[in-house]
Design a protein around this motif. Structure first.
Motif, PDB file in Angstrom:
ATOM      1  N   GLY A   1       0.794  -1.220   0.000  1.00 18.70           N
ATOM      2  CA  GLY A   1       0.000   0.000   0.000  1.00 18.70           C
ATOM      3  C   GLY A   1       0.830   1.274   0.000  1.00 18.70           C
ATOM      4  N   GLU A   2       2.131   1.135   0.223  1.00 15.26           N
ATOM      5  CA  GLU A   2       3.020   2.300   0.304  1.00 15.26           C
ATOM      6  C   GLU A   2       3.089   3.035  -1.031  1.00 15.26           C
ATOM      7  OE1 GLU A   2       7.792   2.993   0.657  1.00 15.26           O
ATOM      8  OE2 GLU A   2       6.938   1.399   1.892  1.00 15.26           O
ATOM      9  N   ILE A   3       2.876   4.336  -0.957  1.00 13.75           N
ATOM     10  CA  ILE A   3       2.937   5.191  -2.138  1.00 13.75           C
ATOM     11  C   ILE A   3       4.169   6.086  -2.087  1.00 13.75           C
ATOM     12  CG2 ILE A   3       1.818   7.098  -3.355  1.00 13.75           C
ATOM     13  CD1 ILE A   3      -0.838   5.956  -2.384  1.00 13.75           C
ATOM     14  N   LYS A   4       4.475   6.559  -0.894  1.00  5.20           N
ATOM     15  CA  LYS A   4       5.581   7.498  -0.719  1.00  5.20           C
ATOM     16  C   LYS A   4       6.235   7.221   0.630  1.00  5.20           C
ATOM     17  CE  LYS A   4       6.541  12.317  -1.578  1.00  5.20           C
ATOM     18  NZ  LYS A   4       5.976  13.568  -2.022  1.00  5.20           N
ATOM     19  N   ARG A   5       7.548   7.418   0.676  1.00  4.28           N
ATOM     20  CA  ARG A   5       8.296   7.122   1.901  1.00  4.28           C
ATOM     21  C   ARG A   5       9.243   8.265   2.232  1.00  4.28           C
ATOM     22  NH1 ARG A   5      11.338   1.872   3.899  1.00  4.28           N
ATOM     23  NH2 ARG A   5       9.417   0.955   3.163  1.00  4.28           N
TER      24      ARG A   5
ATOM     25  N   LYS B   1      11.960   9.365   5.841  1.00  7.00           N
ATOM     26  CA  LYS B   1      12.776   8.654   6.829  1.00  7.00           C
ATOM     27  C   LYS B   1      11.939   7.993   7.929  1.00  7.00           C
ATOM     28  CE  LYS B   1      16.875   9.028   9.644  1.00  7.00           C
ATOM     29  NZ  LYS B   1      18.027   9.804  10.035  1.00  7.00           N
ATOM     30  N   PHE B   2      10.953   8.709   8.454  1.00  4.90           N
ATOM     31  CA  PHE B   2      10.160   8.164   9.558  1.00  4.90           C
ATOM     32  C   PHE B   2       8.670   8.092   9.248  1.00  4.90           C
ATOM     33  CE2 PHE B   2      13.994   9.741  11.695  1.00  4.90           C
ATOM     34  CZ  PHE B   2      14.372   8.583  12.365  1.00  4.90           C
ATOM     35  N   SER B   3       8.301   8.158   7.966  1.00  2.00           N
ATOM     36  CA  SER B   3       6.878   8.085   7.637  1.00  2.00           C
ATOM     37  C   SER B   3       6.656   7.469   6.264  1.00  2.00           C
ATOM     38  CB  SER B   3       6.238   9.475   7.685  1.00  2.00           C
ATOM     39  OG  SER B   3       6.704  10.275   6.626  1.00  2.00           O
ATOM     40  N   ILE B   4       5.460   6.952   6.074  1.00  2.00           N
ATOM     41  CA  ILE B   4       5.032   6.499   4.755  1.00  2.00           C
ATOM     42  C   ILE B   4       3.624   7.032   4.503  1.00  2.00           C
ATOM     43  CG2 ILE B   4       6.382   4.364   4.772  1.00  2.00           C
ATOM     44  CD1 ILE B   4       3.608   2.907   5.176  1.00  2.00           C
ATOM     45  N   ILE B   5       3.273   7.118   3.232  1.00  2.00           N
ATOM     46  CA  ILE B   5       1.899   7.391   2.837  1.00  2.00           C
ATOM     47  C   ILE B   5       1.389   6.127   2.191  1.00  2.00           C
ATOM     48  CG2 ILE B   5       0.393   8.699   1.302  1.00  2.00           C
ATOM     49  CD1 ILE B   5       2.315  11.071   1.665  1.00  2.00           C
ATOM     50  N   SER B   6       0.227   5.689   2.627  1.00  2.70           N
ATOM     51  CA  SER B   6      -0.400   4.490   2.089  1.00  2.70           C
ATOM     52  C   SER B   6      -1.689   4.846   1.379  1.00  2.70           C
ATOM     53  CB  SER B   6      -0.714   3.503   3.223  1.00  2.70           C
ATOM     54  OG  SER B   6      -1.503   2.438   2.730  1.00  2.70           O
ATOM     55  N   GLY B   7      -1.956   4.124   0.304  1.00  2.00           N
ATOM     56  CA  GLY B   7      -3.216   4.259  -0.407  1.00  2.00           C
ATOM     57  C   GLY B   7      -4.089   3.028  -0.221  1.00  2.00           C
ATOM     58  N   GLN B   8      -3.631   2.104   0.621  1.00  2.00           N
ATOM     59  CA  GLN B   8      -4.371   0.863   0.901  1.00  2.00           C
ATOM     60  C   GLN B   8      -4.295   0.579   2.399  1.00  2.00           C
ATOM     61  OE1 GLN B   8      -6.077  -0.762  -1.448  1.00  2.00           O
ATOM     62  NE2 GLN B   8      -5.385   0.670  -3.008  1.00  2.00           N
ATOM     63  N   LEU B   9      -5.128   1.267   3.146  1.00  2.00           N
ATOM     64  CA  LEU B   9      -5.109   1.195   4.607  1.00  2.00           C
ATOM     65  C   LEU B   9      -5.124  -0.231   5.135  1.00  2.00           C
ATOM     66  CD1 LEU B   9      -5.658   3.037   7.278  1.00  2.00           C
ATOM     67  CD2 LEU B   9      -7.968   2.242   6.972  1.00  2.00           C
ATOM     68  N   ASP B  10      -6.044  -1.076   4.652  1.00  2.68           N
ATOM     69  CA  ASP B  10      -6.174  -2.439   5.177  1.00  2.68           C
ATOM     70  C   ASP B  10      -4.917  -3.267   4.931  1.00  2.68           C
ATOM     71  OD1 ASP B  10      -8.734  -1.852   6.076  1.00  2.68           O
ATOM     72  OD2 ASP B  10      -9.710  -2.689   4.302  1.00  2.68           O
ATOM     73  N   GLU B  11      -4.376  -3.187   3.716  1.00  2.00           N
ATOM     74  CA  GLU B  11      -3.167  -3.945   3.383  1.00  2.00           C
ATOM     75  C   GLU B  11      -1.983  -3.491   4.226  1.00  2.00           C
ATOM     76  OE1 GLU B  11      -2.180  -4.074  -0.774  1.00  2.00           O
ATOM     77  OE2 GLU B  11      -4.278  -4.366  -1.336  1.00  2.00           O
ATOM     78  N   THR B  12      -1.849  -2.191   4.378  1.00  2.58           N
ATOM     79  CA  THR B  12      -0.731  -1.644   5.153  1.00  2.58           C
ATOM     80  C   THR B  12      -0.811  -2.081   6.606  1.00  2.58           C
ATOM     81  OG1 THR B  12      -0.577   0.270   3.695  1.00  2.58           O
ATOM     82  CG2 THR B  12       0.432   0.485   5.877  1.00  2.58           C
ATOM     83  N   GLU B  13      -1.978  -1.923   7.214  1.00  4.76           N
ATOM     84  CA  GLU B  13      -2.101  -2.261   8.634  1.00  4.76           C
ATOM     85  C   GLU B  13      -1.965  -3.761   8.878  1.00  4.76           C
ATOM     86  OE1 GLU B  13      -5.115  -0.239  10.841  1.00  4.76           O
ATOM     87  OE2 GLU B  13      -4.296   1.694  10.244  1.00  4.76           O
ATOM     88  N   ALA B  14      -2.446  -4.592   7.958  1.00  2.00           N
ATOM     89  CA  ALA B  14      -2.286  -6.041   8.105  1.00  2.00           C
ATOM     90  C   ALA B  14      -0.803  -6.416   8.078  1.00  2.00           C
ATOM     91  CB  ALA B  14      -3.053  -6.775   7.005  1.00  2.00           C
ATOM     92  N   TYR B  15      -0.064  -5.818   7.152  1.00  6.42           N
ATOM     93  CA  TYR B  15       1.370  -6.086   7.047  1.00  6.42           C
ATOM     94  C   TYR B  15       2.103  -5.618   8.303  1.00  6.42           C
ATOM     95  CZ  TYR B  15       6.197  -5.854   5.455  1.00  6.42           C
ATOM     96  OH  TYR B  15       7.559  -5.993   5.359  1.00  6.42           O
ATOM     97  N   LEU B  16       1.818  -4.412   8.751  1.00  7.65           N
ATOM     98  CA  LEU B  16       2.487  -3.882   9.947  1.00  7.65           C
ATOM     99  C   LEU B  16       2.226  -4.764  11.163  1.00  7.65           C
ATOM    100  CD1 LEU B  16       1.828  -0.056   9.462  1.00  7.65           C
ATOM    101  CD2 LEU B  16       3.957  -1.305   9.028  1.00  7.65           C
TER     102      LEU B  16
END
Length: 94
Positions: A46-50, A52-67
């Motif tokens: 889901g990561e779109i942009k990164r 050093k200490f943050s990312i922007i995700s466009g797929q909330l569910d996928e990102t949170e499941a992975y984390l």
């Protein structure tokens, strides 16, 4: 009848339609996560942009499941403003 009025956005780039979006769906879809520690080298689903200490995700569910699966804790999460979302839609497309 009390209802919510949906605001739809038709997004064009160089005269070509990128999409027709509901404002609220866009606001819920694009999220920035901040991390206390550095990020793993591998791209997060889901990561779109990164940064050093943050990312922007466009797929909330996928990102949170992975984390959660990787036991990676985030410090804070917030929705992006519409200006930032439109910027992503217009300039950071693949």
């Amino acid at each position: 009848m009390h209802g919510k009025i949906a605001l739809y956005l038709l997004v064009l780039h160089d005269g070509k339609m990128i999409g027709n979006f509901e404002k609220d769906e866009l606001m819920e879809r694009y999220v920035r996560y901040w991390f206390h520690d550095g990020l793993p080298e591998a791209q997060i689903p889901g990561e779109i942009k990164r940064e050093k200490f943050s990312i922007i995700s466009g797929q909330l569910d996928e990102t949170e499941a992975y984390l959660a699966e990787q036991h990676i804790e985030w410090q804070n999460r917030s929705s992006l403003d519409m200006d930032d979302i439109l910027h992503l839609l217009l300039t950071d497309r693949k």
